[in-house]
Design a protein around this motif. Structure first.
Motif, short mmCIF file in Angstrom:
data_model
loop_
_atom_site.label_atom_id
_atom_site.label_comp_id
_atom_site.label_asym_id
_atom_site.label_seq_id
_atom_site.Cartn_x
_atom_site.Cartn_y
_atom_site.Cartn_z
N PRO A 315 -9.11 -4.40 12.84
CA PRO A 315 -10.50 -4.32 12.38
C PRO A 315 -10.76 -5.22 11.18
O PRO A 315 -9.97 -5.26 10.23
N TYR A 316 -11.87 -5.92 11.24
CA TYR A 316 -12.22 -6.87 10.18
C TYR A 316 -12.31 -6.18 8.83
O TYR A 316 -11.82 -6.69 7.81
N ALA A 317 -12.92 -5.00 8.79
CA ALA A 317 -13.09 -4.31 7.52
C ALA A 317 -11.73 -4.00 6.89
O ALA A 317 -11.55 -4.12 5.67
N GLU A 318 -10.76 -3.60 7.71
CA GLU A 318 -9.43 -3.29 7.19
C GLU A 318 -8.74 -4.55 6.68
O GLU A 318 -8.06 -4.54 5.65
N THR A 319 -8.89 -5.65 7.43
CA THR A 319 -8.28 -6.91 7.00
C THR A 319 -8.88 -7.38 5.69
O THR A 319 -8.17 -7.79 4.76
N TYR A 320 -10.20 -7.31 5.59
CA TYR A 320 -10.88 -7.80 4.39
C TYR A 320 -10.55 -6.94 3.18
O TYR A 320 -10.32 -7.44 2.08
N GLN A 321 -10.48 -5.61 3.37
CA GLN A 321 -10.14 -4.75 2.25
C GLN A 321 -8.71 -5.03 1.78
O GLN A 321 -8.45 -5.08 0.57
N ALA A 322 -7.78 -5.21 2.71
CA ALA A 322 -6.40 -5.50 2.33
C ALA A 322 -6.32 -6.80 1.53
O ALA A 322 -5.56 -6.90 0.56
N TYR A 323 -7.10 -7.79 1.95
CA TYR A 323 -7.11 -9.06 1.21
C TYR A 323 -7.65 -8.86 -0.20
O TYR A 323 -7.04 -9.34 -1.18
N LEU A 324 -8.77 -8.16 -0.32
CA LEU A 324 -9.36 -7.95 -1.64
C LEU A 324 -8.41 -7.19 -2.55
O LEU A 324 -8.31 -7.48 -3.75
N GLN A 325 -7.70 -6.20 -2.00
CA GLN A 325 -6.79 -5.41 -2.83
C GLN A 325 -5.64 -6.25 -3.37
O GLN A 325 -5.09 -5.94 -4.43
N GLY A 326 -5.28 -7.32 -2.68
CA GLY A 326 -4.20 -8.17 -3.15
C GLY A 326 -4.67 -9.39 -3.92
O GLY A 326 -3.85 -10.19 -4.38
N SER A 327 -5.98 -9.57 -4.06
CA SER A 327 -6.50 -10.77 -4.70
C SER A 327 -6.44 -10.64 -6.22
O SER A 327 -6.85 -9.63 -6.80
N GLU A 328 -5.95 -11.71 -6.88
CA GLU A 328 -5.91 -11.75 -8.34
C GLU A 328 -7.24 -12.18 -8.93
O GLU A 328 -7.42 -12.15 -10.15
N LEU A 329 -8.18 -12.59 -8.10
CA LEU A 329 -9.49 -13.00 -8.60
C LEU A 329 -10.28 -11.81 -9.15
O LEU A 329 -10.97 -11.91 -10.16
N LEU A 330 -10.18 -10.68 -8.47
CA LEU A 330 -11.00 -9.53 -8.85
C LEU A 330 -10.48 -8.88 -10.12
O LEU A 330 -9.28 -8.90 -10.41
N ASP A 331 -11.39 -8.28 -10.88
CA ASP A 331 -11.01 -7.65 -12.14
C ASP A 331 -10.54 -6.22 -11.90
O ASP A 331 -10.55 -5.71 -10.78
N GLU A 332 -10.12 -5.57 -12.99
CA GLU A 332 -9.54 -4.22 -12.88
C GLU A 332 -10.55 -3.22 -12.34
O GLU A 332 -10.21 -2.34 -11.55
N GLN A 333 -11.80 -3.36 -12.76
CA GLN A 333 -12.83 -2.43 -12.29
C GLN A 333 -12.99 -2.52 -10.77
O GLN A 333 -13.11 -1.50 -10.09
N ALA A 334 -12.98 -3.75 -10.24
CA ALA A 334 -13.10 -3.93 -8.79
C ALA A 334 -11.89 -3.33 -8.07
O ALA A 334 -12.04 -2.67 -7.03
N HIS A 335 -10.70 -3.54 -8.61
CA HIS A 335 -9.50 -3.02 -7.97
C HIS A 335 -9.47 -1.49 -7.99
O HIS A 335 -9.02 -0.85 -7.03
N ASP A 336 -9.96 -0.90 -9.08
CA ASP A 336 -10.03 0.56 -9.13
C ASP A 336 -10.94 1.09 -8.03
O ASP A 336 -10.62 2.09 -7.37
N ARG A 337 -12.05 0.43 -7.84
CA ARG A 337 -12.98 0.86 -6.79
C ARG A 337 -12.37 0.66 -5.40
O ARG A 337 -12.53 1.51 -4.51
N LEU A 338 -11.65 -0.44 -5.20
CA LEU A 338 -10.99 -0.68 -3.91
C LEU A 338 -9.93 0.38 -3.64
O LEU A 338 -9.80 0.86 -2.49
N ASP A 339 -9.17 0.77 -4.67
CA ASP A 339 -8.17 1.82 -4.48
C ASP A 339 -8.84 3.13 -4.10
O ASP A 339 -8.32 3.90 -3.27
N GLU A 340 -9.99 3.38 -4.69
CA GLU A 340 -10.72 4.60 -4.36
C GLU A 340 -11.22 4.56 -2.92
O GLU A 340 -11.10 5.55 -2.18
N LEU A 341 -11.76 3.40 -2.48
CA LEU A 341 -12.26 3.27 -1.11
C LEU A 341 -11.15 3.44 -0.09
O LEU A 341 -11.39 3.93 1.02
N ALA A 342 -9.94 3.05 -0.45
CA ALA A 342 -8.82 3.16 0.48
C ALA A 342 -8.53 4.61 0.84
O ALA A 342 -7.92 4.89 1.88
N THR A 343 -8.96 5.52 0.02
CA THR A 343 -8.72 6.95 0.30
C THR A 343 -9.83 7.57 1.13
O THR A 343 -9.70 8.72 1.56
#
Length: 680
Positions: A315-343
């Protein structure tokens, strides 16, 4: 009784990539060198699991409900379309063959030679609108629209021709039924959009209906082997009343506790039922039913087995989320939100909405003058991320159903990266299954591979990375050799050595304009390609005597923009005795020798559809009638007009738009004559 089979999963979740289209405008361009090597990998479609049956109807319904929640695939049954497969045929010494290349009498028997339908595997008959018997031909009506689409839908008439005098065939009878035809002894089976019917044609002047069974399902494939009719039926799954699974209108269904499913999640949008039947009586011998996906891409049938394949996309959404979670471009606030969405347990659409919001909020926190560059970096980074993982993100599950007499059983399953083009992308040779695939998940650079699998459908070896940025347009396996054509702007023609299944090898490559949609081996180390260049039909003879250096022996572009051969190998005829082949077009039929010298052109008022040889006469069919040509002089000797199907007899449908399927649309059936074109 609940049974299980430990196997590689054959089906995995498929996402509709369309959900990401809107996001791509904002985000999917991604960073050049910002992908973290330790970035989170998305779920892939290759985990080990079991294929098993359900304990109860409630378990079936719960599985389907959960699987369909994220699916945007339209459900329901639908009319018949013949997925059987597409294009080509030949005779080889080892088994996968067709009667036309053998040269002898073909399938008609008797003293007068008569050609067979072009098929992939010797002894496995394929349905077509033209069938030949002993001094008899059966030809079903078809109706045309732009692009070459032919309607064969049960309306109209199947004509019966007496060819006892090959120079002057006569209409001796008919059936008020039309569709794809299969002939075994004195039984003609007609496969139409809502039923399968068997006719006794022993008395050609008075055919008699013997049996008929209605359909709730699409016919994906039909074959006749060893006197048995094998059907592969596809039926949409609904949550309103899913049990039992009823592919036939007037026969008992399959209990949901007898339906196979993968242990891992699948989109469960359709069921596939493989049925073995007696063609003379319509009696059913056995059936196997399992949950699958609409992304059915190819069916390959041997004398003993049925191979079904399924396109599986992470699924595209799963692929894109996995990419964003590993990206160093995003800041800590974005990563915290991504970790929350993963649950969160979200639908694909809801997840993409949240991911877009995360990216938009992150961009809003960045300096205005840097946002365009950051957006571009994120987009290019995603493309790099997907490209590195493309063989995990797009795979084909394979299930092999074995036939032992009248019995069917799920035997093995496996998987390979990519998606096969059609039936000709698979071939079984000396216990090894060979499969050619295009690997092109959205966002990645496409490549093309050939894989070899053992009897347990475990991968033995591979030859990879043919035609970067291109996709497969035609495949031909011939003994220990494979020929693959890929295309985007030019036509690379590849030769492969498969003599060592553990180490398949790409031997040679030839680039030329246009593409070949159909490949047919000729004598003398030559291969014929039928395709297109600049919108016109093209014929090419490849010299493969030196596999490491294939060359073009002859090439010819015709004054025609369409040929039925591009849609179905059944439209191609090769006469070995006269060393000629017939090429139908929208203007009529060309006859060429194997050096591409034109021997004849048979003009028809409507597009030429099929040809057959009877003795030393060539029969050229169109919807208007039949023209008979003497193969010694290449002069027409007789004509037989057909009565047209009246407008009152057939309700005029809306013609399908002649375009190829997109990467996440169902692969359109290929036994039917759809307009040719790439998959993307």
């Amino acid at each position: 009784m609940r049974r299980s089979l430990q196997v590689v999963v054959l089906l995995a979740a498929i996402a509709t990539v369309a959900v990401g289209v809107g996001a791509f405008a904002l985000v999917t361009d991604s960073p050049d060198d910002t992908t973290d090597p330790s970035a989170t990998d998305p779920p892939t479609v290759g985990d080990d699991a079991s294929v098993e049956q359900f304990d109860s109807e409630a378990a079936f319904e719960a599985y389907v409900a959960a699987a369909q929640r994220d699916s945007r695939v339209s459900l329901g049954g639908g009319g018949v379309t013949f997925q059987g497969d597409v294009d080509v045929a030949v005779e080889t010494a080892d088994a996968a063959t067709n009667g036309q290349r053998a040269g002898g009498s073909g399938g008609g028997g008797g003293e007068t030679r008569i050609s067979d339908t072009n098929v992939q595997v010797r002894g496995v008959a394929e349905p077509d609108r033209l069938q030949t018997g002993q001094q008899t031909l059966y030809y079903a009506d078809g109706r045309y629209w732009g692009g070459g689409y032919v309607r064969e839908d049960g309306h109209g008439r199947t004509r019966i021709l007496d060819a006892s005098d090959p120079a002057a065939p006569e209409l001796v009878g008919g059936i008020d039924d039309s569709g794809q035809l299969l002939l075994v002894n004195d039984t003609l089976v007609v496969l139409s959009n809502d039923r399968v019917t068997g006719y006794d044609v022993a008395d050609r002047a008075s055919p008699e209906q013997v049996w008929s069974v209605g359909l709730n399902a699409r016919i994906q494939t039909a074959r006749m082997t060893e006197g048995r009719l094998v059907l592969v039926l596809q039926q949409g799954v609904t949550l309103d009343d899913p049990c039992p699974v009823e592919p036939f209108t007037d026969r008992p269904g399959t209990a949901c506790t007898d339906v196979y499913h993968p242990g891992a999640d699948a989109d469960a949008s359709v069921t596939y039922t493989v049925v073995s039947m007696d063609p003379h009586t319509g009696d059913e011998h056995d059936r196997v039913t399992f949950l699958g996906t609409r992304q059915h891409s190819a069916t390959y049938v041997t004398n003993d087995s049925v191979y079904l394949t399924y396109t599986q996309r992470t699924p595209y959404a799963e692929t894109y989320q996995a990419y964003l979670q590993g990206s160093e471009l995003l800041d800590e606030q974005a990563h915290d939100r991504l970790d929350e969405l993963a649950t969160y347990d979200l639908t694909a659409n809801a997840r993409m909405t949240e991911l877009r919001a995360v990216v938009q909020d992150w961009l809003a926190r960045q300096p205005a003058e840097e946002r365009d560059q950051l957006r571009s970096d994120l987009r290019s980074g995603y493309e790099e991320y997907v490209d590195e993982r493309k063989r995990d993100l797009l795979r084909s599950g394979i299930v092999r159903i074995d036939r032992d007499g009248d019995s069917l059983s799920v035997a093995e399953t496996g998987e390979v990266p990519g998606r096969p083009l059609n039936q000709w992308a698979l071939d079984e040779h000396e216990g090894t299954l060979r499969i050619a695939t295009t690997v092109d998940p959205m966002g990645a650079t496409s490549v093309n591979d050939v894989y070899t699998l053992d009897g347990s459908l475990e991968v033995q070896g591979s030859a990879r990375n043919m035609g970067e940025t291109e996709e497969i347009y035609s495949v031909r396996f011939e003994g220990d050799t494979a020929y693959v054509v890929t295309f985007r702007q030019i036509d690379p023609f590849y030769t492969l050595d498969l003599s060592d299944p553990a180490n398949p090898e790409i031997q040679g490559e030839l680039k030329l304009p246009g593409f070949s949609r159909y490949l047919h081996p000729l004598s003398g180390d030559r291969v014929l390609g039928i395709g297109e260049e600049d919108g016109r039909v093209k014929a090419t003879v490849f010299d493969v005597s030196d596999p490491q250096n294939p060359t073009v022996a002859e090439s010819r572009i015709l004054d025609a923009r369409w040929s039925a051969v591009a849609q179905t190998h059944h439209a191609f005829l090769y006469d070995q005795r006269h060393e000629v082949f017939f090429l139908p077009t929208d203007r009529g039929g060309y006859v060429f020798d194997t050096e591409l010298n034109q021997q004849a052109f048979v003009e028809t008022d409507e597009p030429a559809t099929r040809a057959a040889y009877v003795g030393d006469y060539l029969y050229v069919f169109s919807n208007d009638g039949l023209t008979v040509v003497d193969e010694e002089t290449w002069e027409p000797v007789s004509e037989l007009p057909f009565d047209r199907v009246t407008a009152e007899a057939v309700e005029e449908p809306v013609a399908p738009e002649p375009r190829p399927a997109g990467p996440d649309e169902p692969v359109r059936p290929v036994d039917a004559e759809w307009p040719a074109g790439p998959h993307r």
